[in-house]
Every structure is written in structure tokens, then in C-alpha cells.
Design an enzyme around this catalytic site. Sequence first.
Site, mmCIF file in Angstrom:
data_model
loop_
_atom_site.group_PDB
_atom_site.id
_atom_site.type_symbol
_atom_site.label_atom_id
_atom_site.label_comp_id
_atom_site.label_asym_id
_atom_site.label_seq_id
_atom_site.Cartn_x
_atom_site.Cartn_y
_atom_site.Cartn_z
ATOM 1 N N ARG A 139 0.668 -1.113 0.000
ATOM 2 C CA ARG A 139 0.049 0.058 0.027
ATOM 3 C C ARG A 139 0.869 1.190 -0.011
ATOM 4 O O ARG A 139 1.474 1.511 1.184
ATOM 5 C CB ARG A 139 -1.039 0.051 1.234
ATOM 6 C CG ARG A 139 -2.009 -1.118 1.175
ATOM 7 C CD ARG A 139 -2.784 -1.052 2.490
ATOM 8 N NE ARG A 139 -3.240 0.288 2.723
ATOM 9 C CZ ARG A 139 -4.301 0.248 3.492
ATOM 10 N NH1 ARG A 139 -5.018 -0.817 4.064
ATOM 11 N NH2 ARG A 139 -4.833 1.362 3.781
ATOM 12 N N ASP A 151 2.381 5.161 -0.310
ATOM 13 C CA ASP A 151 1.529 6.452 0.278
ATOM 14 C C ASP A 151 1.412 7.305 -0.801
ATOM 15 O O ASP A 151 1.701 7.329 -2.118
ATOM 16 C CB ASP A 151 2.669 7.033 1.306
ATOM 17 C CG ASP A 151 2.705 6.235 2.539
ATOM 18 O OD1 ASP A 151 1.833 5.736 2.827
ATOM 19 O OD2 ASP A 151 3.729 6.445 3.198
ATOM 20 N N TYR A 211 12.030 -1.611 -3.744
ATOM 21 C CA TYR A 211 11.809 -0.471 -4.016
ATOM 22 C C TYR A 211 13.121 0.124 -4.591
ATOM 23 O O TYR A 211 14.175 -0.067 -4.235
ATOM 24 C CB TYR A 211 11.294 0.578 -2.792
ATOM 25 C CG TYR A 211 9.945 0.451 -2.446
ATOM 26 C CD1 TYR A 211 8.927 1.186 -2.788
ATOM 27 C CD2 TYR A 211 9.420 -0.851 -1.777
ATOM 28 C CE1 TYR A 211 7.620 0.856 -2.397
ATOM 29 C CE2 TYR A 211 8.267 -1.120 -1.431
ATOM 30 C CZ TYR A 211 7.470 -0.137 -1.793
ATOM 31 O OH TYR A 211 5.901 -0.415 -1.304
ATOM 32 N N ARG A 219 11.530 5.586 3.226
ATOM 33 C CA ARG A 219 11.752 7.150 3.268
ATOM 34 C C ARG A 219 12.740 7.797 4.494
ATOM 35 O O ARG A 219 13.456 8.512 4.392
ATOM 36 C CB ARG A 219 10.671 7.932 3.060
ATOM 37 C CG ARG A 219 9.895 7.603 1.478
ATOM 38 C CD ARG A 219 9.036 8.848 1.172
ATOM 39 N NE ARG A 219 7.608 8.508 2.077
ATOM 40 C CZ ARG A 219 6.926 9.259 2.413
ATOM 41 N NH1 ARG A 219 7.404 10.613 2.512
ATOM 42 N NH2 ARG A 219 5.679 9.136 2.904
#
Length: 289
Positions: free
Chosen positions: A61, A63, A124, A212
Site C-alpha cells: 500500500r 503512500d 523499491y 523514506r
Amino acid sequence: MSDEVEPGHVRVRLDLSYDGRDFSGWAKQARGQRTVQGDIEDALRTVTRSSQTYELTVAGRTDAGVHARGQVAHVDLPVEVWAEHREKLLKRLAGRLARDVRIWRVDQAPAGFNARFSAIWRRYAYRVTDNPGGVDPLLRGHVLWHDWPLDVDAMNAAAEKLVGEHDFAAYCKKREGATTIRTLQQLSWERDAAGVITATVKADAFCHNMVRSLVGALLFVGDGHRPVDWPGKVLAAGVRDSAVHVVRPHGLTLEEVGYPADELLAARNREARNKRSLPGSGGGLGGCC
């Protein structure tokens, strides 16, 4: 917890990508903001001429503002709906969806498949440049500008201390009832010929803001504001550190999701639902990134 497909339904796997800049994240929201899940579910209801919404389950999911190149989701459709639309569903969805979200493959999923719980890793990429002139205008929606020179070797040295199974509470936004234990399989940086520095971040799963936050800590090492051992010390402390900056979402892209062989899908599905603990501690998969 059982994940059996209801009688009379077929589980369908969707492989998709999207540019996250105009979405308020993946998941549908109560206030009606535009989301990837909402757009796809609306399109699916329209092209199948259905009166009900078929809910999607996603591998990760993302952001608001985060992109995806290799996202995976599944949806359970009535057998008759799948039989009627399967051959033309991909093209019809392409005609209905906005151009910033694309579905590339629609197939019946193998037995035991769950887009979220069957996944064994997510990969990622976070892209940043330290070019003093800024970001190439054609890449500005996908690359962060960091206005200090970055030492990639120092960032890689610091990243080595974070790889492995750890409690990443110091780098996650805590959610009630969710574990912050994760196995970080890869965290490395590479600068390309154009000066774009890409972090590759691969783990079995991620907790909220984890990628992040890790990137933010390593950028502080790369620009000399923190020593190489600082991110590891933050990890060991086990609590959120106000000095860890959560970098902006637009540099982050979900590149790929990995799954085991078909015969291992159901076992992985069950395993991933168990709440995790580190060896020697007392006792799932969370959100993202």
C-alpha cells in the site's frame, strides 16, 4: 486465518504501474480523495457492467505521491463475470483508466495466491541527485534534489549495518498492533552516468515510512552531517529519532514484488500472517513506505 476464494468466484491477479503524483496513495479514503485503488475498482465495475464493487488486495500500500512500476493486486470476481470479460478485460480497462495508471496483465491466479500475504519480497528504488544545477526537468517528478554533495561510498558503508532482520521501530511510523520487525535483504546505492543516485531497497515487507526514513538517514551520512555509524546507532536505540528525516515521496518507486513457486504460495500466505518476533523476544506484515 483462511483465505479460500468464495464458491462461485475466481481470484484474478493484476500487474500494474502508476505515477503517484496525483494520487492520495493506494488505498481508498473516506473523504473521497483520488486513489489508485478507487480508480481501478471504479473502472472494473464500469467495464464489467456490475452493480457491486469488487475490492482489490494489493502487495504494497503505497503512500501519497509514491510511484509503482511493478505493483501486484488481486480481485475475486464471480465466475460468470470472469468468463464473460476475461478476453477483453485488459483492453477495456486501458480505455477506461486515466493515463497515469496502467494494468499490464490480468490472469487467473494460481491456488493459494494472495497479492499481499504470498509475497516474499518487495523491491523499491529511491532516486536522488546532488547536481548543483538541480533535477533534469523531465525527471523532476521521480528524482529528489539534494543540494549538498553526496558520498556514495559512505552511504553504502552505513547501509551495510542496517541489512538483516531487525526491529526497525526507529525508522517506522508505529501502528497499533503491528510489528516493526522486518528482514532487510538489500540496501545499496549506485550513481549512474547522468549523476542520478539510486537506492535499491529490498525486504520481505516494509512498515510505514520505513524506506523514506532509511533514505533520509543515509543522505545525512552522504552529505557529511552525520558519521557512518549513526544510522546503525539509531536502529539499535529502537525508538523514533527526531533527527531522522522522512524524505519526500516522489523519489520512491515500487519496482517489483517477488513470489515463491506456485506450490509454495499457500504456505507463504499462512506464514506471513503470523506476528513476528526477533530471537529472544516475545512475539504480520504492515504497510508502507
